[in-house]
Scaffold this active site. Structure first.
Site, PDB file in Angstrom:
ATOM      1  N   SER A  87       0.838  -1.203   0.000  1.00 15.92           N
ATOM      2  CA  SER A  87       0.000   0.000   0.000  1.00 15.92           C
ATOM      3  C   SER A  87       0.869   1.247   0.000  1.00 15.92           C
ATOM      4  O   SER A  87       1.614   1.506   0.949  1.00 15.92           O
ATOM      5  CB  SER A  87      -0.920   0.019   1.226  1.00 15.92           C
ATOM      6  N   ASP A 120      -6.097   0.343  -9.228  1.00 16.31           N
ATOM      7  CA  ASP A 120      -7.250   1.202  -9.519  1.00 16.31           C
ATOM      8  C   ASP A 120      -7.843   0.923 -10.903  1.00 16.31           C
ATOM      9  O   ASP A 120      -8.946   1.386 -11.210  1.00 16.31           O
ATOM     10  CB  ASP A 120      -6.841   2.678  -9.422  1.00 16.31           C
TER      11      ASP A 120
HETATM   12  C1  S3P Z   1      -2.971   5.606  -3.861  1.00 11.60           C
HETATM   13  C2  S3P Z   1      -2.661   4.329  -3.570  1.00 11.60           C
HETATM   14  C3  S3P Z   1      -3.574   3.199  -3.787  1.00 11.60           C
HETATM   15  C4  S3P Z   1      -4.717   3.568  -4.716  1.00 11.60           C
HETATM   16  C5  S3P Z   1      -5.310   4.900  -4.413  1.00 11.60           C
HETATM   17  C6  S3P Z   1      -4.255   5.989  -4.484  1.00 11.60           C
HETATM   18  C7  S3P Z   1      -1.976   6.665  -3.569  1.00 11.60           C
HETATM   19  O1  S3P Z   1      -4.086   2.787  -2.538  1.00 11.60           O
HETATM   20  O2  S3P Z   1      -5.724   2.586  -4.697  1.00 11.60           O
HETATM   21  O3  S3P Z   1      -6.345   5.204  -5.317  1.00 11.60           O
HETATM   22  O4  S3P Z   1      -2.066   7.751  -4.140  1.00 11.60           O
HETATM   23  O5  S3P Z   1      -1.088   6.396  -2.750  1.00 11.60           O
HETATM   24  P1  S3P Z   1      -3.225   1.741  -1.611  1.00 11.60           P
HETATM   25  O6  S3P Z   1      -1.856   2.261  -1.583  1.00 11.60           O
HETATM   26  O7  S3P Z   1      -3.831   1.749  -0.268  1.00 11.60           O
HETATM   27  O8  S3P Z   1      -3.379   0.432  -2.305  1.00 11.60           O
END
Ligand code: S3P
Length: 448
Positions: free
Chosen positions: A180, A333
């Site tokens: 994440s 996404d």
């Molecule tokens: C993001 C990370 C992703 C993604 C979100 C934007 C970011 O989430 O799904 O739309 O900008 O860091 P995760 O890192 O929790 O998977």
């Protein structure tokens, strides 16, 4: 009356009607600016010393939530069209003008801002809309708690999150329990205020905008896993940058042009950071006709190291694919719209080890399964993903979809509706504005 007046018009019930498309043709040069980069540019500017100028900042609701949160925290934020100017005083910029800080629908705002709020030891509460209030925050509360932050949630580690002042944060050595970028960035941002060197290890790479834009130091463990480091001594520099257009928005047109015969779409100035561009690799592996060309004027010096390109997509005959584990965080996404591509690709496609999809703006595994089933297509749901049995000649029936107040589900359903045998409807389609305010206008402009 709960009936749309005209196809393509939103009624007062916010139902959008989408008619099928014969071909999509044209060029989009003003896709929404990248949301992930916009959040970071504004947040990093708030802890830099001096003036940051961010050009091509997104008008979408999520990045605007970040700006309004920063204003509520006393950060001087000025806007001039799509340019954002932030004049900050380093780590001491924050001086909250209200206690309740509303992150809207934006998980990235809440999770990244939590790192800064915890670091600065502010007495504020971060809140959000109904969807954000149902999303898991234990993933950030755990590491921030280990660092000495005081955070309380009255609803099973879900927002609102109440932050209280503390005696100062200490650095931690933290291995991410899931891939994440939000959690990684939250801990690294808190590390900017902590005593000692914070180290964050990621076993599966996630998007790398934070380390790239801040210029953080990176190490590699013997097993190949990456370690990112931040500390109180690290100097956050003010930036002059132009945000590239959003590959996650571009993905809807990549799929639409690929599956609708006779289509050809050109997308200009799209960010193609390798930690975000798996959607291109996956579609090309499926047989998509996608060409990526770097425009002569493109320079990563204006985008803080973020590469960009023009992308041309022509319709093609697609075949099924299995997503690799490493591709899941990279394309997380884009998976809802990739599922639409899989429905019109020959053979069985598989998506596994993607349980994170259930913790997004809605449960995206359930929402994607519901969407394809309503269209009469073949999808089998698993706890951590799904199988789609597709066919190039698949008949797709018109349906009445729910967006589940999830922008990416609304837009994936719109792309799917283009393949149907009659007009389809999407309830609460306006939520597309969370990431892509001009989505439906762009769709109309591409109809030939
Ligand atoms: C993001 C990370 C992703 C993604 C979100 C934007 C970011 O989430 O799904 O739309 O900008 O860091 P995760 O890192 O929790 O998977």
């Amino acid at each position: 009356m709960n009936m749309p007046l005209n196809p393509e018009q939103t009624t007062c019930f916010m139902i959008k009607t989408i008619t099928p498309a014969t071909a999509l043709r044209g060029e989009l040069s003003s896709l929404p600016p990248d949301k992930s980069i916009a959040h970071r540019a504004a947040l990093f500017a708030s802890v830099a010393k001096g003036e940051s100028v961010i050009r091509n900042y997104s008008a979408a609701e999520d990045p605007q939530s970040t700006l309004s949160c920063l204003r509520d925290l006393g950060v001087p934020v000025e806007t001039d069209g799509s340019t954002v100017i932030i004049r900050a005083k380093g780590r001491k910029t924050f001086s909250p003008v209200r206690q309740l800080i509303d992150c809207g629908n934006s998980g990235t705002t809440m999770r990244l801002l939590s790192g800064l709020v915890a670091g600065a030891g502010l007495d504020v509460t971060l809140t959000g809309d109904a969807s954000l209030s149902s999303r898991p925050m234990k993933r950030i509360m755990d590491p921030l708690g280990l660092m000495g932050a005081q955070i309380a949630s009255s609803d099973k580690n879900r927002p609102p999150l109440q932050f209280a002042s503390h005696k100062g944060l200490r650095a931690i050595d933290y291995t991410l329990p899931m891939a994440s970028a939000q959690v990684k960035s939250c801990v690294l941002l808190a590390g900017l205020f902590a005593d000692g060197e914070t180290r964050v290890t990621e076993t599966l790479p996630s998007r790398d905008h934070t380390e790239r834009m801040l210029g953080l130091e990176t190490d590699f463990n013997a097993d190949g896993s990456r370690v990112l480091k931040s500390s109180r001594e690290f100097e956050v520099l003010p930036q002059q940058l132009k945000i590239p257009n959003d590959i996650s928005a571009a993905a809807f047109w990549m799929v639409a042009a690929s599956i609708i015969p006779g289509s050809e779409i050109v997308l200009r100035g799209v960010g193609i950071n390798p930690s975000r561009s798996a959607v291109i690799t996956i579609l090309q592996r499926m047989g998509a006709d996608i060409r990526v060309s770097v425009p002569p004027e493109a320079s990563t010096s204006t985008t803080v190291g973020e590469p960009l390109a023009d992308i041309t997509i022509k319709s093609a005959k697609l075949s099924a694919t299995d997503l690799l584990e490493t591709e899941i965080p990279n394309a997380i996404d884009e998976i809802p719209v990739l599922a639409v591509a899989m429905a019109f690709a020959e053979g069985k496609s598989t998506v596994r080890k993607a349980a994170e999809l259930r913790a997004k703006e809605c449960d995206r595994i359930a929402a994607v399964a519901e969407m394809l089933q309503k269209a009469g297509l073949n999808i089998k749901e698993y706890a951590d993903g799904f199988d789609v049995s597709g066919s190039r000649s698949n008949a797709c029936q018109a349906a009445d979809y729910s967006s589940h107040h999830d922008h990416r589900i609304a837009m994936a359903a719109a792309v799917l509706s283009l393949k149907a045998d009659a007009p389809s409807t999407i309830h609460d389609a306006d939520c597309a504005a969370i990431s892509y305010p001009t989505f439906f206008r762009d769709l109309e402009s591409l109809r030939s």
